[in-house]
Design a protein around this motif. Sequence first.
Motif, short mmCIF file in Angstrom:
data_model
loop_
_atom_site.label_atom_id
_atom_site.label_comp_id
_atom_site.label_asym_id
_atom_site.label_seq_id
_atom_site.Cartn_x
_atom_site.Cartn_y
_atom_site.Cartn_z
N TYR A 237 0.84 -1.19 0.00
CA TYR A 237 0.00 0.00 0.00
C TYR A 237 0.88 1.24 0.00
CZ TYR A 237 -3.74 3.16 1.37
OH TYR A 237 -4.64 4.19 1.42
N GLY A 238 0.98 1.91 -1.15
CA GLY A 238 1.92 3.00 -1.32
C GLY A 238 1.67 4.21 -0.47
N ALA A 239 0.39 4.51 -0.17
CA ALA A 239 0.11 5.71 0.63
C ALA A 239 0.72 5.60 2.02
CB ALA A 239 -1.40 5.92 0.74
N LEU A 240 0.74 4.41 2.58
CA LEU A 240 1.37 4.22 3.88
C LEU A 240 2.87 4.48 3.80
CD1 LEU A 240 -0.42 1.02 5.21
CD2 LEU A 240 -0.56 3.31 6.18
N LEU A 241 3.49 4.00 2.73
CA LEU A 241 4.92 4.22 2.57
C LEU A 241 5.24 5.71 2.54
CD1 LEU A 241 7.39 2.33 0.35
CD2 LEU A 241 7.23 4.80 0.07
N PHE A 242 4.47 6.49 1.76
CA PHE A 242 4.75 7.92 1.65
C PHE A 242 4.34 8.67 2.91
CE2 PHE A 242 5.04 7.08 -2.93
CZ PHE A 242 6.23 7.75 -3.19
N THR A 243 3.34 8.18 3.64
CA THR A 243 3.04 8.81 4.93
C THR A 243 4.24 8.70 5.85
OG1 THR A 243 0.70 8.21 4.68
CG2 THR A 243 1.44 8.84 6.89
N GLY A 244 4.88 7.54 5.87
CA GLY A 244 6.09 7.38 6.66
C GLY A 244 7.23 8.25 6.15
N VAL A 245 7.33 8.40 4.82
CA VAL A 245 8.38 9.25 4.25
C VAL A 245 8.24 10.68 4.76
CG1 VAL A 245 9.10 10.34 2.07
CG2 VAL A 245 8.82 7.86 2.20
N PHE A 246 7.00 11.17 4.85
CA PHE A 246 6.78 12.57 5.23
C PHE A 246 6.70 12.78 6.75
CE2 PHE A 246 4.47 12.48 0.97
CZ PHE A 246 5.61 12.87 0.28
N LEU A 247 6.58 11.68 7.51
CA LEU A 247 6.48 11.80 8.97
C LEU A 247 7.75 11.43 9.70
CD1 LEU A 247 2.98 10.31 9.93
CD2 LEU A 247 3.72 12.68 10.18
N LEU A 248 8.50 10.46 9.21
CA LEU A 248 9.54 9.80 10.00
C LEU A 248 10.94 10.15 9.52
CD1 LEU A 248 7.90 6.25 10.01
CD2 LEU A 248 7.78 7.96 11.84
N PRO A 249 11.92 9.99 10.40
CA PRO A 249 13.32 10.07 9.96
C PRO A 249 13.60 8.97 8.94
CG PRO A 249 13.16 10.10 12.36
CD PRO A 249 11.81 9.74 11.84
N PRO A 250 14.62 9.13 8.10
CA PRO A 250 14.88 8.15 7.04
C PRO A 250 15.01 6.71 7.54
CG PRO A 250 16.19 10.12 6.68
CD PRO A 250 15.52 10.30 8.01
N GLY A 251 15.65 6.51 8.68
CA GLY A 251 15.82 5.14 9.18
C GLY A 251 14.50 4.47 9.48
N LEU A 252 13.61 5.17 10.20
CA LEU A 252 12.30 4.60 10.52
C LEU A 252 11.40 4.54 9.29
CD1 LEU A 252 11.39 6.05 14.04
CD2 LEU A 252 12.33 3.81 13.45
N ALA A 253 11.53 5.50 8.39
CA ALA A 253 10.74 5.46 7.15
C ALA A 253 11.09 4.22 6.35
CB ALA A 253 11.00 6.71 6.32
N ALA A 254 12.36 3.79 6.41
CA ALA A 254 12.76 2.58 5.71
C ALA A 254 12.22 1.33 6.39
CB ALA A 254 14.29 2.51 5.62
N LEU A 255 12.10 1.35 7.72
CA LEU A 255 11.63 0.17 8.45
C LEU A 255 10.11 0.03 8.43
CD1 LEU A 255 13.97 0.26 11.58
CD2 LEU A 255 14.11 -1.29 9.62
N ALA A 256 9.37 1.13 8.26
CA ALA A 256 7.91 1.09 8.36
C ALA A 256 7.27 0.11 7.37
CB ALA A 256 7.33 2.50 8.19
N PRO A 257 7.70 0.05 6.10
CA PRO A 257 7.05 -0.91 5.17
C PRO A 257 7.55 -2.34 5.30
CG PRO A 257 8.67 0.39 3.98
CD PRO A 257 8.64 0.94 5.38
N LEU A 258 8.54 -2.57 6.18
CA LEU A 258 9.15 -3.89 6.26
C LEU A 258 8.17 -4.99 6.69
CD1 LEU A 258 11.73 -5.53 5.96
CD2 LEU A 258 12.31 -4.95 8.33
N PRO A 259 7.34 -4.80 7.75
CA PRO A 259 6.42 -5.88 8.13
C PRO A 259 5.45 -6.25 7.01
CG PRO A 259 6.59 -4.25 9.88
CD PRO A 259 7.29 -3.67 8.70
N GLY A 260 4.91 -5.24 6.32
CA GLY A 260 3.99 -5.53 5.22
C GLY A 260 4.65 -6.27 4.09
N ALA A 261 5.90 -5.89 3.76
CA ALA A 261 6.61 -6.55 2.66
C ALA A 261 6.90 -8.00 2.99
CB ALA A 261 7.91 -5.80 2.37
N LEU A 262 7.26 -8.28 4.26
CA LEU A 262 7.59 -9.65 4.64
C LEU A 262 6.35 -10.54 4.79
CD1 LEU A 262 10.44 -9.00 7.23
CD2 LEU A 262 10.64 -9.69 4.83
N LEU A 263 5.18 -9.91 4.97
CA LEU A 263 3.95 -10.70 5.10
C LEU A 263 3.20 -10.83 3.77
CD1 LEU A 263 2.45 -9.37 8.48
CD2 LEU A 263 3.36 -11.65 8.00
N GLY A 264 3.77 -10.29 2.69
CA GLY A 264 3.07 -10.29 1.41
C GLY A 264 2.87 -11.67 0.83
#
Length: 429
Positions: A46-73
């Motif tokens: 879900y791309g909107a979640l990824l970009f929400t993290g991009v605009f809210l979080l520091p780069p390190g956490l923005a990179a980790l936010a989509p990780l659970p969804g990607a691993l459960l795909g």
Amino acid sequence: MREFGEAVAALPWTQFLPLALLGALCAYLPRCRFLGHRVPRETGAYGALLFTGVFLLPPGLAALAPLPGALLGHRPAEGRTRHAIRLMVTAAAAAYCFRLLTEGLLGDALPATGADPGHAQPAAAPLTITLLPALIAVLTCAAADRALGGSRSAAAILLGHLPYGLLGLLAATLWHAVPGPGLLGALPVLAPGYICCWIMARSRQLDAAHRATVAALVQAVDLKDRYTRGHSERVGHAAALIARELGLDTERVHALRTAGALHDIGKLAVPTRTLRKEGPLSDEEWHQIRRHPEHGYRIVRGIRVLGEAVDAALHHHESYDGSGYPAGLAGPRIPEAARIVAVADAFDAMTSTRSYRRARPVPEALAELRRCAGTQFDPRMVAALGTALERYGWPYTEPPAPEATGRDVPATRSCSDRQVPDEQPGART
């Protein structure tokens, strides 16, 4: 060690954890025992979640936010790993770009938010101020995605990222605007966005099913009438060339390609022995051949998504002067799709080798079409095909066969004698 612990505690976990959990939920839904059959698999990323993290979080956490969804795909384990790495890299690059540009533009104008006073949240700025950095972040994300092996073109990737980037920016802005749990402000954007993503995925599935259905029907005709194998595909290509030259929109060009591919679908109802007969046809067999447009209409008339292909199947043997069949329509009364397919059909019949005669060169076939323009064919469609062939060429050109078996008959009906159908499998008179 204490400083490290304080730095970790100061990170915006109240923003990171909800985004990570929502991403995991989106990825899990297609695999859910009760809802999975209703949820397209494509909505897991879900791309909107990824970009929400991009605009809210520091780069390190923005990179980790989509990780659970990607691993459960739904992908296989190896595919999930590659997908996760691609999401992490693209999110980190976009977040770093966004933070760098926003802090450079705003400086200390923004008050710090969150637990860490050293981390100002750029997304708390007015929406108009963050639009330019957000757009550049989306471009960065698209470029990184393309560089990491995205299968689509750069333009397609960018167009796919832009809507998600806008939704993510709105969600991030509302996250800061709503007092208390910011997730409550973002959900009104994320939830409709997920629904839109769901609908788009369903639409892609239906489009893929439509293309597979058309391909199956065309293959069925080719298997039954071996003398004209590949004819339907070539007629579809020629019809698309004419439609593009006429300036029709992309949707209609696609519809006319389908119409050309399915114009002979009625042959499925013609006896195989008649289609494959080598010698002259009897009156009864000729009558069976002439009825294939009506059979084709009955086969496809209930498939609404085919649109103009229905008219083309029924009327592609009408003549511009009214002497064709099955309805004897003339001029503009013949549906436009049928007039286009008629020209494309005759052109391919003349330029392809059949068991009963050699292929004609493209210039000779065009000359024959022009000779019959105004009587058998719509002059406008003939002119459009000629211009399109000069511009794009004809990829199916084949050298004339040195010899042809059987009697060499015209590849298209004569303007004065219409007793020889262009799809004849033998020397028929």
